[in-house]
Design a protein around this motif. Structure first.
Motif, PDB file in Angstrom:
ATOM      1  N   TYR A   1       0.855  -1.236  -0.060  1.00 17.14           N
ATOM      2  CA  TYR A   1      -0.110   0.007   0.112  1.00 17.14           C
ATOM      3  C   TYR A   1       0.787   1.258  -0.184  1.00 17.14           C
ATOM      4  O   TYR A   1       0.473   2.360  -0.530  1.00 17.14           O
TER       5      TYR A   1
ATOM      6  N   MET B   1       1.727   1.532  -3.752  1.00 22.88           N
ATOM      7  CA  MET B   1       0.408   2.014  -4.443  1.00 22.88           C
ATOM      8  C   MET B   1       0.669   3.563  -4.017  1.00 22.88           C
ATOM      9  O   MET B   1       0.136   4.225  -5.215  1.00 22.88           O
TER      10      MET B   1
ATOM     11  N   ASN C   1       2.348  -2.117 -12.120  1.00 23.96           N
ATOM     12  CA  ASN C   1       1.788  -2.991 -10.958  1.00 23.96           C
ATOM     13  C   ASN C   1       0.452  -3.512 -11.159  1.00 23.96           C
ATOM     14  O   ASN C   1      -0.607  -2.871 -11.182  1.00 23.96           O
TER      15      ASN C   1
ATOM     16  N   TRP D   1      -3.527  -3.088  -9.863  1.00 26.41           N
ATOM     17  CA  TRP D   1      -4.538  -2.139 -10.346  1.00 26.41           C
ATOM     18  C   TRP D   1      -5.618  -2.988 -11.191  1.00 26.41           C
ATOM     19  O   TRP D   1      -6.802  -2.129 -11.221  1.00 26.41           O
TER      20      TRP D   1
END
Length: 319
Positions: A36, A39, A282, A285
């Motif tokens: 996270y 992200m 990544n 998503w």
């Protein structure tokens, strides 16, 4: 002199206008090294690029979603944070761990993120092939106060090993090195797969992921209906050659009404405009779709509503 004064005044006005046009955005995510956090860094760069710098994001490390939500009550201006929807609902309802607190009524949804996927990881040479084998082992249940820690505690109680595991109290970002140095036998971490810290660890230290049986997953879901079954495919992490059944929890990106409508609109638009591009870097998503906004469990920010309506994306009446 008058010309100079006029020029200075004009310059001041331009500077003032420029300052007003630039919005500072704080993004609060998770511990560094976690999925996270990665992200959120990627999201910050996406927002900066798509808004051509009119929104200037800063990413702050966090020790977990509880901290993220608690800060929403006191953060001024544009604040974006990640959290499971159930935790936001608990804050708005004054339930544990937010009893007696206020200031959460202004939380509003923006978009969903890849779900938190529970990883219970152990050293391959620790003699642990299932949860029962954790008895007597040194284990970090997750970052203090995080969903991961609470979920680990719940699973250990469900499986009857809560008083048999030697729980080690260290921050999650120190657990990887502790396991690499054989100071612990395993740890729990939550995040979308592949988790960067686990990929890195698996290269130097052979690991094993502990999986749940179908009946165990159903028992967990009775206590926490928001938990959903999920399988981590084989080959995601080096040496883990079989699929691992686990549980996951929806996650959302939220703001507050202290964020102005135009900023919220720009953030949501930037996310959807570049989601496919982010997924090339990544793949996690790819799991995020517009119809998931109902999972946010709270009203959407007016800026988000404006974007979804313009994009022709249905907004549930309750949001």
């Amino acid at each position: 002199m008058r010309v100079l004064a006029a020029a200075v005044l004009a310059g001041g006005l331009l500077l003032s206008h420029g300052a007003a046009a630039e919005t500072r955005l704080t993004l609060k995510a998770a511990a560094s090294g976690s999925a996270y956090y990665v992200m959120t860094v990627q999201l910050a760069e996406t927002i900066r690029t798509e808004t051509k710098g009119s929104v200037q994001p800063t990413v702050e490390e966090s020790q977990g979603s509880v901290q993220n939500v608690k800060e929403a009550a006191r953060r001024p201006g544009a604040y974006l944070f990640t959290s499971p929807p159930g935790l936001v609902a608990a804050a708005r309802g004054g339930r544990k761990p937010f009893e007696g607190e206020s200031g959460y009524d202004g939380i509003r949804g923006l978009f969903t993120l890849p779900a938190i996927t529970m990883h219970w990881v152990v050293r391959a040479d620790a003699g642990v092939s299932g949860f029962a084998d954790l008895a007597g082992k040194r284990f970090v249940a997750g970052g203090r106060g995080t969903f991961t820690q609470r979920q680990s505690d719940a699973v250990f109680k469900l499986l009857g090993i809560a008083d048999k595991v030697t729980l080690v109290d260290v921050e999650l970002n120190a657990a990887v090195n502790a396991m690499r140095n054989r100071q612990i036998d395993g740890f729990a971490t939550g995040g979308s797969f592949p988790a960067p810290n686990l990929q890195e660890l698996a290269v130097s230290t052979p690991i094993r992921l502990l999986g749940l049986e179908a009946a165990q997953i159903e028992s967990i879901r009775k206590d926490d209906p928001s938990a959903t079954p999920l399988t981590i495919p084989a080959g995601i992490y080096k040496g883990v050659d079989t699929p691992t059944r686990t549980i996951a929890l929806p996650v959302g990106a939220y703001g507050t009404l202290k964020m102005d409508e135009d900023t919220a609109y720009a953030i949501v638009k930037a996310f959807w405009a570049r989601k496919a591009e982010m997924a090339k870097q990544n793949p996690w998503w790819d799991g995020v779709t517009p119809d998931q906004i109902a999972l946010l469990g709270t009203a959407l920010h007016p800026g988000a509503v404006r974007y979804y309506r313009e994009a022709g994306i249905p907004v549930p009446a309750a949001q």
